[in-house]
Structures are given as C-alpha cells and as structure tokens.
Design a protein around this motif. Structure first.
Motif, PDB file in Angstrom:
ATOM      1  N   GLY A 146       0.817  -1.205   0.000  1.00 57.07           N
ATOM      2  CA  GLY A 146       0.000   0.000   0.000  1.00 57.07           C
ATOM      3  C   GLY A 146       0.844   1.244   0.000  1.00 57.07           C
ATOM      4  N   THR A 147       1.770   1.351   0.930  1.00 56.70           N
ATOM      5  CA  THR A 147       2.711   2.470   0.987  1.00 56.70           C
ATOM      6  C   THR A 147       4.076   1.893   1.349  1.00 56.70           C
ATOM      7  N   PHE A 148       5.063   2.774   1.375  1.00 53.41           N
ATOM      8  CA  PHE A 148       6.410   2.337   1.747  1.00 53.41           C
ATOM      9  C   PHE A 148       6.615   2.300   3.255  1.00 53.41           C
ATOM     10  N   LYS A 149       5.574   2.528   4.037  1.00 53.56           N
ATOM     11  CA  LYS A 149       5.757   2.647   5.477  1.00 53.56           C
ATOM     12  C   LYS A 149       6.276   1.362   6.111  1.00 53.56           C
ATOM     13  N   ASN A 150       6.095   0.232   5.439  1.00 52.41           N
ATOM     14  CA  ASN A 150       6.579  -1.019   6.002  1.00 52.41           C
ATOM     15  C   ASN A 150       8.072  -1.228   5.791  1.00 52.41           C
ATOM     16  N   TRP A 151       8.668  -0.424   4.930  1.00 54.28           N
ATOM     17  CA  TRP A 151      10.101  -0.577   4.681  1.00 54.28           C
ATOM     18  C   TRP A 151      10.907  -0.018   5.850  1.00 54.28           C
ATOM     19  N   ALA A 152      11.923  -0.744   6.280  1.00 55.87           N
ATOM     20  CA  ALA A 152      12.821  -0.211   7.298  1.00 55.87           C
ATOM     21  C   ALA A 152      13.810   0.766   6.686  1.00 55.87           C
ATOM     22  N   HIS A 153      14.244   0.469   5.456  1.00 60.41           N
ATOM     23  CA  HIS A 153      15.230   1.299   4.760  1.00 60.41           C
ATOM     24  C   HIS A 153      14.767   1.514   3.323  1.00 60.41           C
ATOM     25  N   MET A 154      15.206   2.598   2.752  1.00 64.57           N
ATOM     26  CA  MET A 154      15.055   2.825   1.312  1.00 64.57           C
ATOM     27  C   MET A 154      16.360   3.445   0.852  1.00 64.57           C
ATOM     28  N   THR A 155      17.211   2.629   0.260  1.00 66.31           N
ATOM     29  CA  THR A 155      18.525   3.138  -0.102  1.00 66.31           C
ATOM     30  C   THR A 155      19.093   2.352  -1.267  1.00 66.31           C
ATOM     31  N   CYS A 156      20.051   2.946  -1.936  1.00 62.66           N
ATOM     32  CA  CYS A 156      20.844   2.263  -2.963  1.00 62.66           C
ATOM     33  C   CYS A 156      22.277   2.751  -2.797  1.00 62.66           C
ATOM     34  N   ARG A 157      23.144   1.887  -2.303  1.00 65.84           N
ATOM     35  CA  ARG A 157      24.524   2.302  -2.073  1.00 65.84           C
ATOM     36  C   ARG A 157      25.332   2.375  -3.359  1.00 65.84           C
ATOM     37  N   GLY A 158      24.886   1.670  -4.378  1.00 60.44           N
ATOM     38  CA  GLY A 158      25.646   1.736  -5.611  1.00 60.44           C
ATOM     39  C   GLY A 158      25.187   0.706  -6.622  1.00 60.44           C
ATOM     40  N   VAL A 159      25.756   0.797  -7.810  1.00 62.54           N
ATOM     41  CA  VAL A 159      25.510  -0.169  -8.879  1.00 62.54           C
ATOM     42  C   VAL A 159      26.832  -0.836  -9.223  1.00 62.54           C
ATOM     43  N   SER A 160      26.762  -1.887 -10.039  1.00 61.41           N
ATOM     44  CA  SER A 160      27.959  -2.612 -10.448  1.00 61.41           C
ATOM     45  C   SER A 160      28.053  -2.642 -11.972  1.00 61.41           C
ATOM     46  N   TYR A 161      29.266  -2.842 -12.470  1.00 58.37           N
ATOM     47  CA  TYR A 161      29.538  -2.752 -13.905  1.00 58.37           C
ATOM     48  C   TYR A 161      30.241  -4.013 -14.382  1.00 58.37           C
ATOM     49  N   HIS A 162      29.858  -4.480 -15.571  1.00 58.76           N
ATOM     50  CA  HIS A 162      30.526  -5.626 -16.196  1.00 58.76           C
ATOM     51  C   HIS A 162      30.765  -5.313 -17.661  1.00 58.76           C
TER      52      HIS A 162
END
Length: 848
Positions: free
Chosen positions: A264-280
């Motif tokens: 329903g909403t993001f309220k159940n999330w403890a965190h909302m983050t993206c520390r980074g992406v990876s490359y190949h």
C-alpha cells in the motif's frame, strides 16, 4: 547616585529563586546518584546552592561568599575529574559561572551590602569567578581529548604498488573503486599544495527526494561509478542515471517503477537506499585474456582452510536537468510475459531494487538487457518464503566477476525469529540463471536450490559489500547475524559459525574456503558492516596478501586473505557475563571471551564522561549511566537495561576504510556513540510502544521470549549523554600496525540551534578515500561538508559546503578535459536527521 541606591532588592532575589530551585534539584538528583554508587559532588553542591539561594532571598551578603566557595570547590572538582577539557567544563561550570557574574555586578551585589559588610564575601566570589573563568580560558589552549594523537608520516612510498585489478587511472569502476575495496585512486593532480583551489565544477539534481510515505531511513548512500566514459548514479528509489563526467548533463535515466509488494505504501520498509551499482564489460575480460594468455574462466586453486574464531540558488554553476535534449528516460517493459527479443549488452550495469529485483541495464543506452533473467531482471524473492513487505532486499551493489553477478540481502532487524534467509546467490552474468547459492544455514549445499525449495529461514545474512580477489578465486563476505540481535538462545551451530565475521567463498562453486568470526554469539548487532579491503602489506615478516575488516566494535582485523590467519595479533579477551535469572533460564548464554585485534579503536566509558548542556542533564545522564548495566564493551543485554558502547552504528559501519597501497597507510573515520538496550518480556511487548523504526519503539522479536527497546544514549535536551568528541579521522601505518595520527573531526553547525563552528568531533556515516596526491577525502560528517586532509599528518586542508547531508563515500575521477574531479552525492540521512536533498556535486581545481 550613592552606592546603596544602585540596583534593586528584587534583582538578587531573582537569582535567589533560581539558585534555590536549582539547588533542590541537585539535592534530589545527588541523593539518587549516591544511592546508585555515583559521584559525591552533587549532594553537597546542591545543599550549598540551596543555602546560597535562601540567603539571597533574605538579602544576606554571606550568600556571595558561600557562592564563591561553591565555585572554587566546583572548579577543583572539575579539575580532578576531567582536567582542562573545554567541552567537559561547560556543563560543570558554565551555568554557575554565568550566575556568579550576575551576582558580582553592582546592580545585584550592592543591595546586599551595608557599611559594615566584610569585604571577604565579595573577595571569595571574585576568586571563585577567576578560578572558573580562568579554567575555561586556559582550556582553549589545551587539547585534552583522550583519543587525539599527533603524528606525522613523511614517506611517499614504501616500494609497494597496488595489486588491485587494473583499470584506467581516471576511472572508478567499482563501489570501492576496485573489487579490492581499497578506495584508492592513483590520480595525483590534487595535492596538499593546491587542494585549497578546489571549486564546484558542476552540480546536478536527481529529482528523487523522500516522499510522504517513504520509510524513516530514506538515504542517499550512493557512491557513483565512473566507467565507460560516463558517471552512473543510483537513487534511494533504485533509479539509475547516467551523467556526462565533465558537465553533469544527464544522458539517460532508468526508472524501475518500484512495486510496493502489496504494502500500500512504503511505510513497512525499514530502509530505502541504494549504495551503488555494479559494472561488467565483456571486452575487459577478453583484454585480460589476451594479455595473460589465461584460459577464459580459469580459477587458481587455493587450499581450503577454516579458521574459527530544494532549488538551485547558484546560477553561475551548470545544473543538468531532465529537460536536456540529450536525456533519454527509460522505463522497463512489463515482465508478465517473456520478451524473446534480445538486446546485446556487452557492457552492463547491475542495480538491486528496493522491491527485490536484480536488474541488468545496457550501460550505453539505459535499456534493460532482455536476455538477463526474465526480460531483464531476476526475482530475488524466489525460494525465500514469506516476509513482511520491505523486509528483504539488497541495499548494496552486487559483486561482479568474469562470469557471475553475486548478491546478498538486507533482512530487517528484530521483527521475528522467522525472517528470510541470508543466502548469497550467484547468477550467470549474461543470462541470469542461478549458478550456485551459499546459505549459511546449510553451508555445504551450494548447488542451485530446487524450484520448490526454501532457503534456511533466518540464517545470517550479508547486507553490505563484498570484496573479490579473482586472481585467487576468492569472494569475501562481511557477515551479519541471526535474528533477533539481542537474544540468541535458539541459534543454530551453523549460525554461530558464520555470523558476525568474514567468510571466504570459492568464486566458482560457492564453497567455504575459510571463515573468521569477529564477535562470538553476537548480542549487540555487531554485523561486519564495511566492505573488506584487500591489500598487499609490507610487514617485518615479508609481504602479506592481506584482508582488512573494520568492525562496529572498533577492531580492525588484518588477516591473510588466502588462509584467514591473523597477520596482526588477535587476542581472545574475557568479557562481561549476564547474570539475570530470567534471561539465563530462557536459553540464553554468553561467550566468555571475544576476539580483540591488536589494531583497534575500542572505546571506554566511565561516569565522568557523562555530559549535557547544563549541570542538570549531566546529572540525569549520570543517573541513567548508573541505572544500567555497563562493564565495558560486550556488556550483555538485560531486563534492567544495558549501555551498549560502542553502539550499533558502530565505531566503523558500512563506510569501511580506505588504504594507500604505496604509502602503506589506512585512512579511517572512527565514531563513538553509545546506545541503550533493554529487554522486554514477551508478555509486556504487546503493551509497549509500537515499533517506529529499527531504533525507535519496542522491537517485537516475535518468536523470542523478549522484545527489546533500542535508543540512543541522550540527555533530556537531546544532546549525547557522553562528552565530545564523537567522531574522528585517523591513519594507521600498515607496516607496523600502529596509529600515526588521530584527530577529532567536524562541527555541530548543522545540528544545533546556533550555528556553532567549533571542532567538536561529530559522527560520520560513510567512508573515506585516499589518492596518490597525498590527499584523503571524507563527506559523511553530520555537518554538510566535503573535507580534504593531508595524509601526512591529518590536517584539514579544505572543505566545500554542501546543500544537504552527504552520508556516503565520495569518489574521484579524471574527465575528458584531463582534470581530476572529486564527486559526492548529498541527499541526507533519515536516521541521523541530516538535511535531505537530491544533489550530486563535482569539484575540480580552479584554473589560474
């Protein structure tokens, strides 16, 4: 005007009322503190202040002398407790000194005097003021910080070079620049001599800001990559944006169109983050093969050894926006049906999303690589069983090797004993099929799980960033523990083996090569949060292939990365034991010892370290301190309440450390913040305050006999109960294991009602980087700055003001213009309360 006509009788009486009330408060608190075995000072001090207040109400000149004696004794007591530490003197003397200054003024003093009043009363008050004020003045020139260390390292080389995987000097191709997690750049254009000329080159806003229904801990912890001639940025909502490195212009953006997983909403999330992406990049491995004549996919063999133990306001700067004609906005096609049309992705970006997907994106175009998984993504909920929406997903970039993309996941702390597995999964880097899985609850069975199988519930997880040594075929996992954090009565043997340490896996098979545990039977949330750092160290015994693991408890473990054996000593040290019958009968037990590294920043605390803005909140902090269990680090959780120091933010968290392999030094940013924990019996959990976040309210721990209350250790005014400094920078000589220098770092400019610029030393969340130019950078402090330091002695040489908190790790790269840039993402951090934003700032040297 005659002397007796100066002032008004009501003025000293106002001070009298203040002193009377203050004294009674000190008497009450002082008695309580004494009953808890605390300082003797507050009771007699309260009596003296109370009597002085009464004498002022009665217009007795003796109040002046008594108050002067009180100031003298208070100053002597402060000297004996903490010496001439300015910030420690403030709550002990500042209020009393201020009231004394008022009393000695003619308007307050004269109404108390008669022609026959002895001068001794005024003299005593003057002496008291001189002692207290003089102490404050002298303390400005005395540095008594107990952790600070002055030192210098003049060498520029040890004859060692970086053995990390090669890449162009101007690139930053992995989260830690290389798969070794060293965060070292060979760029040397920026030096101690010219770093003061850094200025903003460009800035960019992602447009991704926290929303009304986002979780409390919505964070911009991203360290962008610079590779393939582009910068790659990810945002808290898992969007990926490609920017031009020289101008900050947006080239394309990918929006994964997050699902709320029926929440329903993001309220159940403890965190909302993206520390980074990876490359190949396929071509990169092809080039390696042509240079080394190594057969594609070959993996060296290493023996299997197990070791137990807001809007832009500066129009003069270029600001890129999505209105630029070069921008392409990409959204994924529906994945309900398989798209058989394949896209060639010889260069690809991998991004984990907050709704539990791993997506492969064409690094040139931002289009999904349809041949990967199901139409471009892998569903990470597969074989995980049920979980609360937001209770499992990957916050950190995956590891990428020649043939594999390898990923773990975050599991929400302290919800229940039936949480998703902490499994590590390796997928084919091209088509996304599962190659192997390592589940710490079932560690020997690494063949892909059956389609209808479920990974071991609640096994220890790995939510941070891995390090990879492809040459030796090893993957290094910084491990968390089995839920819940503060009670471990039902943990399995496998859980106790692999939690809170580093485990090395064979890249090709996922089998364990070795494991080294850094906290036994972890009851303090001492996950190994930082990416392990790989470096070849020049020691007295010769060059060692090392792994360095920074930990929340403050030890930095230096191990041989092939065997897991300590390079610098690790000593099993006796630690406090729990004694509460109700906890012991629940099945809980305690490790008698814990492994402490010879290289450590383990802090200590005593009652005299209590702090606050006034004597009253300092007194309350002392009472809190004495009311809890605390016998040093690893004091077990308790029903009475325990002081956890260092707290679960750690001395070192996910920011890890950086190293300079040439100078052979490590650059670190230790933090010292205490927390409180209190076990809550199961029958009382339902009536407790509701969980608000991982550090607010009662953590339910469903399935365990206890819930837990976790809180920062703060005073009634919201200040830390422990005295500053709370945050430092430091350097370690890796050839000796000794600290070179250590300095408190950062101000409370952005965290106090008044913009105080004093260097108090504030916590930092995010990592450091080092450069061949002899400069280190750090942006994670609670005040909004990117700072540059001289690696020789730790001196702060430059700082750039940021529009929001930058609780992340900066990076540096070379542009097409040949200049060295330093880049940081400033988006704020929900748990730390820093200012939110969506900024990317790039700096370069001012042209002369």
């Amino acid at each position: 005007m005659t002397p007796t006509s100066i002032g008004h009788p009501v003025l000293p009486r106002i001070i009298g009322v203040i002193l009377l009330l203050s004294g009674l408060a000190l008497v009450y608190g002082g008695i309580k503190l004494l009953m808890l075995g605390g300082s003797w000072y507050y009771l007699p001090a309260g009596l003296a202040v109370t009597i002085a207040g009464l004498l002022l109400l009665w217009r007795k000149a003796s109040a002046l002398g008594l108050y002067g004696l009180f100031l003298m004794v208070s100053t002597l007591w402060a000297w004996t407790e903490i010496g001439l530490d300015w910030w420690q003197l403030v709550p002990r003397l500042a209020l009393w000194f201020g009231l004394g200054l008022l009393l000695i003024l003619p308007w307050f003093r004269k109404p108390l005097l008669t022609p026959h009043t002895p001068a001794v009363h005024t003299v005593l008050l003057g002496i008291g003021l001189l002692m207290a004020g003089g102490s404050a003045l002298v303390s400005q020139f005395v540095d008594q910080d107990k952790y600070s260390l002055k030192g210098t390292l003049d060498r520029t080389s040890t004859g060692m070079t970086s053995t990390a995987p090669a890449q162009p000097d101007g690139d930053w191709q992995s989260y830690g620049r290389t798969a070794f997690g060293d965060r070292y750049s060979p760029l040397a254009q920026i030096t101690p001599d010219n770093v003061h000329k850094l200025e903003v080159a460009w800035k960019y806003r992602t447009g991704d800001v926290p929303g009304e229904n986002d979780p409390h801990e919505t964070t911009a912890e991203n360290t962008p990559l610079k590779v393939n001639g582009k910068l790659y940025v990810c945002t808290p909502h898992s969007k990926v944006i490609a920017l031009d490195p020289d101008t900050g212009k947006e080239l394309w953006r990918f929006d994964p169109q997050l699902s709320t997983q029926r929440a329903g909403t993001f309220k159940n999330w403890a965190h909302m983050t993206c520390r980074g992406v990876s490359y190949h990049d396929d071509a990169m491995y092809a080039q390696q093969d042509s240079n080394t004549n190594t057969p594609a996919g070959a993996t060296p063999v290493v023996s299997n050894t197990t070791t137990s133990t807001a809007a832009n306001t500066d129009n003069s700067l270029p600001v890129a926006t999505s209105a630029d004609p070069l921008v392409t906005t990409v959204t994924p096609a529906p994945t309900t049906a398989t798209n058989t049309a394949k896209t060639t992705c010889s260069k690809r970006i991998f991004v984990p999303t907050a709704d539990t997907r791993l997506i492969a994106i064409n690094a040139d175009t931002g289009q999904m690589c349809r041949e990967f998984g199901n139409n471009g993504s892998v569903d990470l909920t597969a074989n995980m069983g049920s979980f609360t929406p937001g209770g499992y997903y990957s916050t950190s970039p995956p590891a990428v090797t020649r043939n594999l993309v390898i990923i773990g996941g975050h599991v929400t702390d302290n919800l229940s004993t039936d949480e998703p597995s902490g499994v590590i999964r390796a997928y084919d880097v091209h088509d996304g099929h599962l190659v192997w899985n390592w589940d710490s609850g079932n560690p020997t069975q690494t063949a892909p799980i059956a389609a209808d199988g479920i990974y071991t519930r609640n096994s220890p997880n790995m939510w941070s960033i891995t390090a990879v040594d492809e040459k030796n075929g090893l993957l290094y996992l910084p491990m968390g523990n089995q839920m819940p954090d503060q009670w471990g009565g039902n943990r399995t043997k496998a859980s106790e083996t692999y939690s809170a340490g580093v485990t090395a896996l064979d890249i090709a098979t996922g089998q364990v090569r070795w494991t080294f545990q850094m906290t036994h039977h972890d009851l303090w949330d001492m996950d190994v949060g930082g990416q392990p750092t790989l470096i070849d160290i020049k020691t007295a015994q010769g060059v060692q292939l090392a792994l360095m693991a920074s930990t929340k408890q403050g030890s930095i473990y230096v191990l041989n990365r092939l065997t897991g054996k300590p390079i610098y000593p690790v000593r099993e040290t006796p630690v406090p034991q729990g004694r509460e019958k109700a906890v012991l009968t629940s099945g809980e037990y305690y490790s008698p010892t814990q492994p402490i590294s010879a290289i450590n920043f383990v802090p200590k605390m005593s009652e005299k370290d209590m702090w606050g803005g006034t004597p009253f909140d300092q007194l309350i902090c002392r009472i809190q301190y004495r009311s809890m269990n605390y016998e040093g680090i690893y004091t077990p959780p308790s029903l009475r309440g325990s002081l956890v120091y260092p707290g679960n933010f750690g001395v070192f968290d996910w920011g890890g450390i950086s190293v300079d392999p040439v100078r052979q030094i490590a650059f670190v940013n230790p933090n010292f913040m205490a927390f409180k924990s209190k076990l809550v019996p199961r029958e009382a959990v339902a009536s407790g305050a509701a969980r608000k976040s991982e550090v607010e309210g009662v953590q339910p721990n469903k399935g365990a006999p206890f819930g837990v209350i976790l809180e920062p250790f703060i005073s009634p005014t919201g200040l830390p109960c422990q005295a500053p400094a709370w945050g430092y920078i430091a350097a370690i000589d890796l050839t000796t294991g000794k600290k070179i220098w250590m300095h408190k770092n950062g101000t409370v400019r952005d965290n106090s009602p008044l913009p105080l610029f004093f260097k108090m030393g504030v916590p930092s969340l995010g990592g450091t980087i080092t450069t061949a130019g002899g400069i280190g950078f750090l942006s994670g402090t609670l005040d909004q700055y990117l700072r540059a330091y001289d690696m020789k002695n730790g001196k702060e040489l430059w700082r750039g003001r940021l529009p929001a908190g930058a609780q992340t790790t900066p990076m540096t790269y070379a542009g097409k213009d040949g200049q060295q840039y330093v880049l940081v993402m400033a988006g704020g951090h929900g748990s730390l309360g820093t200012r939110k934003g969506d900024y990317v700032y790039a700096y370069k040297l001012l042209k002369t």
